[in-house]
Design a protein around this motif. Structure first.
Motif, mmCIF file in Angstrom:
data_model
loop_
_atom_site.group_PDB
_atom_site.id
_atom_site.type_symbol
_atom_site.label_atom_id
_atom_site.label_comp_id
_atom_site.label_asym_id
_atom_site.label_seq_id
_atom_site.Cartn_x
_atom_site.Cartn_y
_atom_site.Cartn_z
ATOM 1 N N GLU A 191 0.905 -1.129 0.185
ATOM 2 C CA GLU A 191 0.199 -0.117 -0.095
ATOM 3 C C GLU A 191 0.857 1.512 -0.044
ATOM 4 O OE1 GLU A 191 -1.417 2.162 3.277
ATOM 5 O OE2 GLU A 191 0.732 1.655 3.907
ATOM 6 N N THR A 209 0.429 4.767 1.902
ATOM 7 C CA THR A 209 0.231 5.663 2.746
ATOM 8 C C THR A 209 1.758 5.393 3.707
ATOM 9 O OG1 THR A 209 -1.790 5.258 2.955
ATOM 10 C CG2 THR A 209 -0.939 6.430 4.567
ATOM 11 N N ARG A 237 -12.516 -1.264 7.500
ATOM 12 C CA ARG A 237 -11.371 -1.000 7.024
ATOM 13 C C ARG A 237 -10.247 -2.055 7.513
ATOM 14 N NH1 ARG A 237 -10.633 0.440 2.651
ATOM 15 N NH2 ARG A 237 -8.754 1.826 2.771
ATOM 16 N N LEU A 251 -5.991 -8.265 -7.787
ATOM 17 C CA LEU A 251 -4.753 -8.819 -8.567
ATOM 18 C C LEU A 251 -3.512 -8.943 -7.313
ATOM 19 C CD1 LEU A 251 -5.206 -6.400 -11.327
ATOM 20 C CD2 LEU A 251 -5.055 -8.907 -11.664
ATOM 21 N N ARG A 258 0.248 -7.553 -3.378
ATOM 22 C CA ARG A 258 -0.389 -8.126 -2.332
ATOM 23 C C ARG A 258 -0.598 -9.741 -2.757
ATOM 24 N NH1 ARG A 258 -5.046 -4.192 -0.149
ATOM 25 N NH2 ARG A 258 -3.576 -2.231 0.285
ATOM 26 N N GLY A 281 -6.324 10.378 4.361
ATOM 27 C CA GLY A 281 -6.074 10.327 2.573
ATOM 28 C C GLY A 281 -7.003 8.997 2.163
ATOM 29 N N GLY A 319 -10.903 -8.008 -10.704
ATOM 30 C CA GLY A 319 -10.553 -6.993 -9.658
ATOM 31 C C GLY A 319 -9.468 -7.033 -8.476
ATOM 32 N N TYR A 358 -4.045 1.265 10.933
ATOM 33 C CA TYR A 358 -3.555 2.811 11.326
ATOM 34 C C TYR A 358 -4.806 3.758 11.232
ATOM 35 C CZ TYR A 358 -2.966 3.088 6.160
ATOM 36 O OH TYR A 358 -2.860 3.085 4.688
ATOM 37 N N TYR A 359 -6.091 3.502 11.015
ATOM 38 C CA TYR A 359 -7.224 4.197 10.914
ATOM 39 C C TYR A 359 -7.557 4.618 12.485
ATOM 40 C CZ TYR A 359 -7.348 3.601 5.843
ATOM 41 O OH TYR A 359 -6.905 3.656 4.816
ATOM 42 N N GLN A 385 -2.402 1.935 -7.689
ATOM 43 C CA GLN A 385 -3.345 2.944 -6.920
ATOM 44 C C GLN A 385 -3.036 4.193 -7.115
ATOM 45 O OE1 GLN A 385 -2.908 2.713 -2.703
ATOM 46 N NE2 GLN A 385 -4.117 0.788 -2.357
ATOM 47 N N GLY A 443 -8.358 1.960 -6.547
ATOM 48 C CA GLY A 443 -7.846 1.125 -7.272
ATOM 49 C C GLY A 443 -7.941 1.159 -8.874
ATOM 50 N N THR A 495 -15.033 -2.637 -4.109
ATOM 51 C CA THR A 495 -14.564 -1.231 -3.489
ATOM 52 C C THR A 495 -13.741 -0.687 -4.531
ATOM 53 O OG1 THR A 495 -14.683 -2.061 -1.116
ATOM 54 C CG2 THR A 495 -13.673 -0.170 -1.459
ATOM 55 N N LEU A 496 -14.016 0.660 -4.822
ATOM 56 C CA LEU A 496 -13.061 1.225 -5.963
ATOM 57 C C LEU A 496 -12.333 2.415 -4.945
ATOM 58 C CD1 LEU A 496 -16.109 2.419 -8.369
ATOM 59 C CD2 LEU A 496 -14.496 0.303 -8.473
ATOM 60 N N GLU A 547 -2.777 -12.283 -2.722
ATOM 61 C CA GLU A 547 -4.107 -12.486 -2.633
ATOM 62 C C GLU A 547 -4.525 -13.453 -3.463
ATOM 63 O OE1 GLU A 547 -6.996 -9.582 -0.908
ATOM 64 O OE2 GLU A 547 -5.643 -8.201 -2.299
ATOM 65 N N GLU A 557 -2.463 11.669 0.337
ATOM 66 C CA GLU A 557 -2.446 11.963 1.483
ATOM 67 C C GLU A 557 -2.421 13.696 1.827
ATOM 68 O OE1 GLU A 557 -2.556 9.006 2.647
ATOM 69 O OE2 GLU A 557 -1.681 7.745 1.214
HETATM 70 P P1 HAM Z 1 -7.070 -0.202 0.627
HETATM 71 O O1 HAM Z 1 -8.551 -0.216 1.016
HETATM 72 O O2 HAM Z 1 -6.363 -1.498 1.145
HETATM 73 O O3 HAM Z 1 -6.578 0.759 1.231
HETATM 74 O O4 HAM Z 1 -6.723 -0.239 -0.899
HETATM 75 C C1 HAM Z 1 -7.401 1.186 -1.592
HETATM 76 C C2 HAM Z 1 -7.903 0.503 -2.879
HETATM 77 O O5 HAM Z 1 -6.942 -0.427 -3.727
HETATM 78 C C3 HAM Z 1 -8.964 -0.551 -2.823
HETATM 79 O O6 HAM Z 1 -10.354 0.353 -2.621
HETATM 80 C C4 HAM Z 1 -9.272 -1.185 -4.095
HETATM 81 O O7 HAM Z 1 -9.701 -0.277 -5.236
HETATM 82 C C5 HAM Z 1 -7.650 -1.237 -4.395
HETATM 83 N N1 HAM Z 1 -7.036 -2.487 -4.041
HETATM 84 C C6 HAM Z 1 -6.571 -3.021 -2.970
HETATM 85 N N2 HAM Z 1 -6.298 -4.275 -3.230
HETATM 86 C C7 HAM Z 1 -6.205 -4.521 -4.168
HETATM 87 C C8 HAM Z 1 -6.158 -5.737 -5.291
HETATM 88 N N3 HAM Z 1 -5.468 -6.913 -4.450
HETATM 89 N N4 HAM Z 1 -6.346 -5.968 -6.562
HETATM 90 C C9 HAM Z 1 -6.735 -4.629 -7.032
HETATM 91 N N5 HAM Z 1 -7.023 -3.623 -6.466
HETATM 92 C C10 HAM Z 1 -6.659 -3.429 -5.198
HETATM 93 C C11 HAM Z 1 -5.059 1.251 1.259
HETATM 94 O O8 HAM Z 1 -4.183 0.772 0.434
HETATM 95 C C12 HAM Z 1 -4.766 2.672 1.872
HETATM 96 N N6 HAM Z 1 -3.374 3.000 1.701
HETATM 97 C C13 HAM Z 1 -5.669 3.587 1.264
HETATM 98 C C14 HAM Z 1 -5.298 5.058 1.932
HETATM 99 C C15 HAM Z 1 -4.696 6.207 1.593
HETATM 100 N N7 HAM Z 1 -6.019 5.292 3.322
HETATM 101 C C16 HAM Z 1 -5.300 6.670 3.640
HETATM 102 N N8 HAM Z 1 -4.446 6.979 2.766
#
Ligand code: HAM
Length: 420
Positions: free
Chosen positions: A82, A84, A255, A123, A114, A302, A121, A259-260, A128, A306, A279-280, A116, A132
């Motif tokens: 991620e 952040t 979420r 991967l 990741r 922030g 959708g 850290y939230y 991203q 995706g 979740t977009l 996963e 922030e």
């Molecule tokens: P997150 O919810 O883990 O938040 O990821 C944000 C977005 O990344 C998700 O809503 C989704 O659209 C996309 N995403 C996550 N995992 C995948 C995946 N495996 N494949 C495709 N798309 C994916 C964060 O990462 C936080 N850093 C967001 C944030 C920024 N919070 C505060 N600042």
């Protein structure tokens, strides 16, 4: 075939690449208009950075990080899951908060990794768009960012997306609420993951896809928020309402990153329930993280969007048209001399940013060369043979109208420019 792409990764080709570039341009435009500065952090960081920020008991840290060990085995890195944590690491390391006025506003378009189980959708390498905002806690920050996310989606044609919002309160609120949840879920039948979550973090049971829908009388976190936390949440909702942003208060929105604090939000694809990774955009406030990672005690907020999920949504729009850019001009040459001339003229067009190419195998087969021109979807084909060399002219065929004109070589550039 000896080699295949790794599971959960994608090759991006032709029209998809054009679409992706279009999306990046749109992102940079809106980020710029909201006064965000672009930042790029390394592809990998120390593993411990993510353990300390995202949280030891989260799925990302427990199961999903791609780890890299140095040859001596002394350091372990992780491909960033991620964006952040690396941005905050950079802000602390470079003491950016002492050099520029607060709030700092950064955005990034970067790849994340990741481990996963891949599906539509979801991967293992995805990208991203993240923002922030560091150094200010004020309901207008949340509202502004959610409005930016929402108007961005509308701008790229994605309407009717659902904005969900919640407050996770401060650590004391969450501590109290966790005790309430533990009591509530005690002796309830749950999936294996949630049986562990009840010990490690019962809040995560609320967004478990299996269990969360099985209970309809789960105690609500809202009832455990302090008065000032309730007011903050209500202020954010009020500003959103006044600015015509539709949202719903979702008490189960927690979420997946530790850290939230306080406000969290997500935007899902509401009207397109055909795929489950819906979740977009997801984000929230993380007021303790900077201090926790060794920096100043500054609040922050922030979100991350995706990009691959956005592209799936765009492609599923009824009026979606592929944005493939054609080749502008393709040169056909009918002799060695003509080939040399087409090489030269092609360079002239390229210097003027006209997307052009020529037949490189020096084949004099006219049909074959026309076939290549067709496959490249070229708008114009320029044909040069002996006759043209003698008269210093070229034949330019408009492949859409099929009209062919004979033009003096010196007028080629102005003619093509005028037609494109
Ligand atoms: P997150 O919810 O883990 O938040 O990821 C944000 C977005 O990344 C998700 O809503 C989704 O659209 C996309 N995403 C996550 N995992 C995948 C995946 N495996 N494949 C495709 N798309 C994916 C964060 O990462 C936080 N850093 C967001 C944030 C920024 N919070 C505060 N600042």
């Amino acid at each position: 075939m000896n080699y295949l792409k790794p599971r959960g990764t994608e090759d991006i080709l032709y029209s998809d690449m054009d679409l992706l570039r279009w999306l990046h341009e749109k992102i940079r435009k809106i980020a710029n208009s909201y006064n965000f500065n672009e930042i790029a952090t390394p592809t990998f960081e120390e593993r411990n950075l993510f353990i300390h920020s995202i949280g030891d008991n989260t799925d990302i840290v427990q199961k999903e990080m791609f780890l890299l060990e140095t040859k001596t085995g002394k350091k372990v890195y992780a491909l960033k899951p991620e964006g952040t944590s690396p941005v905050i690491r950079s802000i602390i390391e470079n003491k950016i908060y002492d050099k520029f006025p607060l709030p700092l506003k950064f955005f990034y378009i970067q790849s994340m990794y990741r481990y996963e189980r891949p599906q539509k959708g979801r991967l293992r390498q995805f990208s991203q768009f993240g923002i922030e905002v560091i150094g200010e806690a004020n309901p207008f920050i949340e509202s502004e960012c959610i409005m930016m996310a929402s108007s961005f989606l509308k701008e790229i044609g994605l309407k009717n997306k659902t904005v969900s919002i919640n407050s996770l309160g401060n650590s004391k609120t969450r501590q109290n609420y966790k005790i309430v949840l533990k009591k509530y879920f005690n002796n309830k039948t749950m999936c294996d993951d949630c049986k562990t979550r009840i010990i490690t973090n019962p809040l995560r049971i609320l967004d478990c896809k299996i269990d969360s829908n099985n209970f309809n009388d789960i105690p609500k976190i809202y009832d455990y928020l302090e008065e000032k936390e309730k007011k903050y949440l209500n202020d954010v909702m009020e500003i959103l309402k006044n600015n015509n942003i539709k949202y719903k208060l979702d008490n189960n929105l927690v979420r997946g990153l530790d850290y939230y604090t306080s406000i969290v939000f997500e935007i899902t694809n509401g009207d397109n329930p055909q795929w489950s990774q819906n979740t977009l955009i997801g984000g929230g406030r993380y007021d303790k993280l900077i201090h926790q990672l060794g920096g100043k005690d500054l609040p922050a907020f922030g979100f991350g969007m995706g990009i691959e999920r956005i592209l799936i949504e765009i492609k599923s729009l009824k009026d979606f048209k592929s944005t493939t850019k054609n080749t502008d001009v393709f040169f056909i040459s009918l002799s060695e001399k003509a080939f040399n001339l087409s090489f030269l003229l092609c360079s002239t067009l390229r210097k003027n940013n006209i997307k052009s190419d020529f037949n490189k195998d020096r084949s004099k087969d006219l049909k074959r060369q026309f076939r290549i021109s067709d496959k490249l979807n070229s708008k114009f084909t320029i044909i040069i043979g002996e006759k043209e060399l003698k008269t210093n002219t070229i034949n330019i065929k408009n492949n859409k109208t099929k009209v062919k004109v004979n033009v003096n070589i010196k007028d080629m550039l102005s003619f093509i420019k005028g037609e494109l």
